[in-house]
Design a protein around this motif. Structure first.
Motif, PDB file in Angstrom:
ATOM      1  N   GLY A 186       0.824  -1.203   0.000  1.00  0.00           N
ATOM      2  CA  GLY A 186       0.000   0.000   0.000  1.00  0.00           C
ATOM      3  C   GLY A 186       0.863   1.260   0.000  1.00  0.00           C
ATOM      4  O   GLY A 186       0.573   2.235  -0.704  1.00  0.00           O
ATOM      5  N   ALA A 187       1.940   1.229   0.766  1.00  0.00           N
ATOM      6  CA  ALA A 187       2.831   2.398   0.840  1.00  0.00           C
ATOM      7  C   ALA A 187       3.453   2.680  -0.528  1.00  0.00           C
ATOM      8  O   ALA A 187       3.616   3.839  -0.924  1.00  0.00           O
ATOM      9  CB  ALA A 187       3.917   2.161   1.889  1.00  0.00           C
ATOM     10  N   PRO A 203      -1.439  19.355  -4.057  1.00  0.00           N
ATOM     11  CA  PRO A 203      -0.549  19.091  -2.917  1.00  0.00           C
ATOM     12  C   PRO A 203      -0.707  17.660  -2.379  1.00  0.00           C
ATOM     13  O   PRO A 203      -1.823  17.200  -2.132  1.00  0.00           O
ATOM     14  CB  PRO A 203      -0.998  20.118  -1.873  1.00  0.00           C
ATOM     15  CG  PRO A 203      -1.670  21.201  -2.662  1.00  0.00           C
ATOM     16  CD  PRO A 203      -2.323  20.499  -3.825  1.00  0.00           C
ATOM     17  N   VAL A 204       0.429  16.968  -2.202  1.00  0.00           N
ATOM     18  CA  VAL A 204       0.414  15.548  -1.821  1.00  0.00           C
ATOM     19  C   VAL A 204      -0.060  15.357  -0.388  1.00  0.00           C
ATOM     20  O   VAL A 204      -0.608  14.301  -0.045  1.00  0.00           O
ATOM     21  CB  VAL A 204       1.818  14.937  -2.043  1.00  0.00           C
ATOM     22  CG1 VAL A 204       1.864  13.487  -1.577  1.00  0.00           C
ATOM     23  CG2 VAL A 204       2.203  15.018  -3.523  1.00  0.00           C
ATOM     24  N   ASP A 205       0.144  16.352   0.471  1.00  0.00           N
ATOM     25  CA  ASP A 205      -0.286  16.171   1.870  1.00  0.00           C
ATOM     26  C   ASP A 205      -1.806  15.962   1.957  1.00  0.00           C
ATOM     27  O   ASP A 205      -2.284  15.216   2.810  1.00  0.00           O
ATOM     28  CB  ASP A 205       0.177  17.326   2.768  1.00  0.00           C
ATOM     29  CG  ASP A 205      -0.314  18.687   2.291  1.00  0.00           C
ATOM     30  OD1 ASP A 205      -0.717  18.810   1.123  1.00  0.00           O
ATOM     31  OD2 ASP A 205      -0.279  19.634   3.094  1.00  0.00           O
ATOM     32  N   GLY A 206      -2.540  16.584   1.048  1.00  0.00           N
ATOM     33  CA  GLY A 206      -3.999  16.416   1.040  1.00  0.00           C
ATOM     34  C   GLY A 206      -4.401  14.963   0.790  1.00  0.00           C
ATOM     35  O   GLY A 206      -5.362  14.457   1.380  1.00  0.00           O
ATOM     36  N   LEU A 207      -3.651  14.300  -0.084  1.00  0.00           N
ATOM     37  CA  LEU A 207      -3.927  12.887  -0.361  1.00  0.00           C
ATOM     38  C   LEU A 207      -3.774  12.057   0.921  1.00  0.00           C
ATOM     39  O   LEU A 207      -4.606  11.195   1.225  1.00  0.00           O
ATOM     40  CB  LEU A 207      -2.968  12.375  -1.439  1.00  0.00           C
ATOM     41  CG  LEU A 207      -3.083  10.901  -1.794  1.00  0.00           C
ATOM     42  CD1 LEU A 207      -4.433  10.552  -2.399  1.00  0.00           C
ATOM     43  CD2 LEU A 207      -1.963  10.489  -2.761  1.00  0.00           C
ATOM     44  N   GLY A 208      -2.697  12.335   1.657  1.00  0.00           N
ATOM     45  CA  GLY A 208      -2.478  11.613   2.920  1.00  0.00           C
ATOM     46  C   GLY A 208      -3.593  11.879   3.913  1.00  0.00           C
ATOM     47  O   GLY A 208      -4.053  10.964   4.610  1.00  0.00           O
ATOM     48  N   ASN A 209      -4.045  13.135   3.976  1.00  0.00           N
ATOM     49  CA  ASN A 209      -5.134  13.464   4.908  1.00  0.00           C
ATOM     50  C   ASN A 209      -6.410  12.709   4.525  1.00  0.00           C
ATOM     51  O   ASN A 209      -7.120  12.198   5.394  1.00  0.00           O
ATOM     52  CB  ASN A 209      -5.414  14.971   4.890  1.00  0.00           C
ATOM     53  CG  ASN A 209      -4.229  15.783   5.370  1.00  0.00           C
ATOM     54  OD1 ASN A 209      -3.313  15.256   6.011  1.00  0.00           O
ATOM     55  ND2 ASN A 209      -4.213  17.068   5.050  1.00  0.00           N
TER      56      ASN A 209
ATOM     57  N   GLY B 217      -4.467   3.505  12.425  1.00  0.00           N
ATOM     58  CA  GLY B 217      -3.021   3.692  12.600  1.00  0.00           C
ATOM     59  C   GLY B 217      -2.279   3.634  11.276  1.00  0.00           C
ATOM     60  O   GLY B 217      -1.335   4.397  11.043  1.00  0.00           O
ATOM     61  N   ILE B 218      -2.710   2.729  10.396  1.00  0.00           N
ATOM     62  CA  ILE B 218      -2.097   2.657   9.060  1.00  0.00           C
ATOM     63  C   ILE B 218      -2.341   3.977   8.330  1.00  0.00           C
ATOM     64  O   ILE B 218      -1.443   4.523   7.688  1.00  0.00           O
ATOM     65  CB  ILE B 218      -2.679   1.470   8.258  1.00  0.00           C
ATOM     66  CG1 ILE B 218      -2.292   0.141   8.917  1.00  0.00           C
ATOM     67  CG2 ILE B 218      -2.198   1.519   6.809  1.00  0.00           C
ATOM     68  CD1 ILE B 218      -2.952  -1.087   8.287  1.00  0.00           C
ATOM     69  N   GLY B 219      -3.556   4.497   8.445  1.00  0.00           N
ATOM     70  CA  GLY B 219      -3.877   5.774   7.809  1.00  0.00           C
ATOM     71  C   GLY B 219      -2.951   6.886   8.288  1.00  0.00           C
ATOM     72  O   GLY B 219      -2.505   7.716   7.500  1.00  0.00           O
ATOM     73  N   GLU B 220      -2.650   6.871   9.586  1.00  0.00           N
ATOM     74  CA  GLU B 220      -1.726   7.895  10.115  1.00  0.00           C
ATOM     75  C   GLU B 220      -0.321   7.745   9.535  1.00  0.00           C
ATOM     76  O   GLU B 220       0.363   8.735   9.257  1.00  0.00           O
ATOM     77  CB  GLU B 220      -1.649   7.801  11.641  1.00  0.00           C
ATOM     78  CG  GLU B 220      -2.793   8.516  12.333  1.00  0.00           C
ATOM     79  CD  GLU B 220      -2.754   8.296  13.834  1.00  0.00           C
ATOM     80  OE1 GLU B 220      -1.662   8.416  14.431  1.00  0.00           O
ATOM     81  OE2 GLU B 220      -3.812   7.981  14.407  1.00  0.00           O
ATOM     82  N   MET B 221       0.119   6.490   9.370  1.00  0.00           N
ATOM     83  CA  MET B 221       1.448   6.280   8.783  1.00  0.00           C
ATOM     84  C   MET B 221       1.487   6.801   7.347  1.00  0.00           C
ATOM     85  O   MET B 221       2.445   7.449   6.929  1.00  0.00           O
ATOM     86  CB  MET B 221       1.800   4.795   8.811  1.00  0.00           C
ATOM     87  CG  MET B 221       2.067   4.278  10.209  1.00  0.00           C
ATOM     88  SD  MET B 221       2.285   2.473  10.256  1.00  0.00           S
ATOM     89  CE  MET B 221       3.839   2.319   9.388  1.00  0.00           C
ATOM     90  N   ILE B 222       0.431   6.509   6.586  1.00  0.00           N
ATOM     91  CA  ILE B 222       0.366   6.957   5.190  1.00  0.00           C
ATOM     92  C   ILE B 222       0.318   8.492   5.142  1.00  0.00           C
ATOM     93  O   ILE B 222       0.956   9.128   4.299  1.00  0.00           O
ATOM     94  CB  ILE B 222      -0.865   6.335   4.503  1.00  0.00           C
ATOM     95  CG1 ILE B 222      -0.699   4.805   4.422  1.00  0.00           C
ATOM     96  CG2 ILE B 222      -1.115   6.952   3.137  1.00  0.00           C
ATOM     97  CD1 ILE B 222       0.432   4.334   3.540  1.00  0.00           C
ATOM     98  N   GLN B 223      -0.418   9.074   6.078  1.00  0.00           N
ATOM     99  CA  GLN B 223      -0.498  10.536   6.173  1.00  0.00           C
ATOM    100  C   GLN B 223       0.901  11.122   6.405  1.00  0.00           C
ATOM    101  O   GLN B 223       1.281  12.119   5.783  1.00  0.00           O
ATOM    102  CB  GLN B 223      -1.420  10.884   7.335  1.00  0.00           C
ATOM    103  CG  GLN B 223      -1.845  12.324   7.431  1.00  0.00           C
ATOM    104  CD  GLN B 223      -2.906  12.520   8.511  1.00  0.00           C
ATOM    105  OE1 GLN B 223      -2.951  11.786   9.508  1.00  0.00           O
ATOM    106  NE2 GLN B 223      -3.766  13.502   8.312  1.00  0.00           N
ATOM    107  N   GLY B 224       1.649  10.489   7.274  1.00  0.00           N
ATOM    108  CA  GLY B 224       3.020  10.938   7.540  1.00  0.00           C
ATOM    109  C   GLY B 224       3.910  10.820   6.319  1.00  0.00           C
ATOM    110  O   GLY B 224       4.722  11.711   6.024  1.00  0.00           O
TER     111      GLY B 224
END
Lengths: 293, 293
Positions: A186-187, A203-209, B217-224
């Motif tokens: 997934g990563a 912006p890529v941070d939005g995707l993570g959010n 928690g996985i979502g938080e890692m991806i967000q990071g």
């Protein structure tokens, strides 16, 4: 005093990033800690906090009722432990193997331990060093239930999210690898997604959010996939393998349009294509497991 | 009456699995619905519920203030819509394109629409047909803000989780593809994980349950990870790229031990190796984006 130390003491072998954190957390929680590492200078900060530095491995494992080993891999671990003298010193005591390895590594470790009369647990730390010791930190362990009961307090001190995965010594490693397979693939999917965003000027941070926000729903989809595989029932898809394969075609075409690397969608399309060629196009995505079996 | 119908009516073009659900949900919510599909028999259930079946595409788009098109891809959509007669009939009205495509497809659609004076929105449905119409169903749309305001009520009837992704017509498609890239590559990671479980004799449904449990928690890692890519800052890793690459080595070795397909971990190890060769081993995993740029 010596008896008390042996009953409440823990030996930690391996003082790399993870092993040294394990020893620090055990000191924080009031355990008597003995340490050993090939490079003795790695022990300095722990000794300054009250840990005892053993002169050799036999002395290290003899100092405590429980020994935890956490080194880079099982080859190193077995190189340290699998001698007649260390085996004899560990006999009757609990050895908790927290190095990273495969289920077969764990079975190998357990067979050796059983032959020496060593009580053995095999575990996997699903956390980074800075997460160790928290209430929700997961450590998976497996092995003999009586061994688990001897180790549970110490392990819970290290990881409040401790989970016992059953008696099979390889189970914890299998759970760890299964989880990591899901997480890392997934990563890598996120990396491809990030290239789409970068080249579209979003912006890529939005995707993570967004992914963080919808992660519980993603977890439910994965849960459904795993259940389909478990039940070997791939009928009545909500979204067929063919539809999923079309998404990969779209990712490949978008990569061409934006001039980005298309290796990941191409690799996955190749896998999907085998599922389509095998006639699974109208089944659930999870039917792809049949291609891998 | 005709005026009222035109103001509150919606035309749905394309009555496949998704398009027919869109039309049914709009009927459920009290809209006057006109439909058109190449195969007229697909409209039977909708007509029985009160939908009007248009005789041709020009009549279909002329019957309502808003037209939604949802077909397999943009090539089909553009084949249906991009004629002078349909363009003239749509002029001044709102066209919502919900077929699946790339950002470039959306831009192409928007340019054509703009040239005809058509108000245009491009969207992506991040749901299966049976999820349409729920309070949390996500549809992403992008395009001119005034167009969004004209379509928002209808779109919210279809998907309570409607999200406006901005004025760039390709944005919704980019978000959709980015999300699907993450989702599908993780799903393929689950397949490899399932093979580990199957060959270790551990029930696969348990893996799905665990992943569902830890998904926040996985979502938080991806967000990071996404934040690191956004900030282009890969220093001070909690878990270095080298450590992550070692996990792939372990997955490859485990596959050999259990006699399972190792294509996925081998493919990913190949990518990781380029990151290691480029000297990113001590950086965060997210530094792999530099290999793909």
């Amino acid at each position: 005093m010596t008896t008390t130390t042996q009953q409440t003491g823990v030996t930690v072998i391996g003082l790399g990033d993870m092993g040294s954190v394990l020893a620090h957390v055990l000191l924080d929680k009031g355990y008597t800690v003995t340490v050993w590492n090939r490079r003795r200078d790695k022990a300095a900060a722990l000794v300054a906090r009250g840990a005892m530095l053993a002169t050799d491995v036999v002395a290290a494992v003899g100092a405590s009722a429980v020994t935890i080993i956490c080194v880079t891999d099982y080859a190193i671990s077995h190189g340290i432990l699998h001698t007649a003298a260390v085996g004899a010193a560990l006999s009757g005591r609990l050895l908790i193997e927290l190095s990273t390895g495969t289920p077969a590594d764990a079975r190998h470790g357990e067979r050796w331990a059983a032959a020496q009369g060593i009580v053995y647990l095999d575990g996997a730390i699903l956390a980074t060093p800075r997460q160790v010791g928290r209430a929700d930190t997961p450590i998976f362990v497996s092995g003999d239930r009586a061994a688990y009961e001897r180790g549970v307090d110490i392990l819970q001190a290290l990881a409040g999210g401790l989970q016992y995965m059953g008696e099979a010594p390889g189970a914890a490693a299998a759970w760890d690898l299964g989880f990591l397979s899901y997480l890392f693939m997934g990563a890598l999917g996120l990396l491809h997604a990030a290239r789409i965003f970068e080249t579209e000027g979003i912006p890529v941070d939005g995707l993570g959010n967004m992914i963080a926000q919808v992660s519980p729903g993603i977890g439910e989809m994965i849960q459904g996939m795993a259940l389909a595989i478990h039940q070997n029932d791939f009928e009545q898809p909500e979204s067929s393998l063919l539809i999923c394969a079309l998404t990969m075609d779209l990712l490949i075409r978008q990569a061409a349009e934006n001039g980005i690397n298309d290796e990941m969608p191409r690799f996955f399309k190749g896998l999907y294509q085998r599922g389509l060629d095998a006639g699974y196009g109208g089944e659930k995505f999870a039917a792809m497991i049949k291609v891998l079996r």
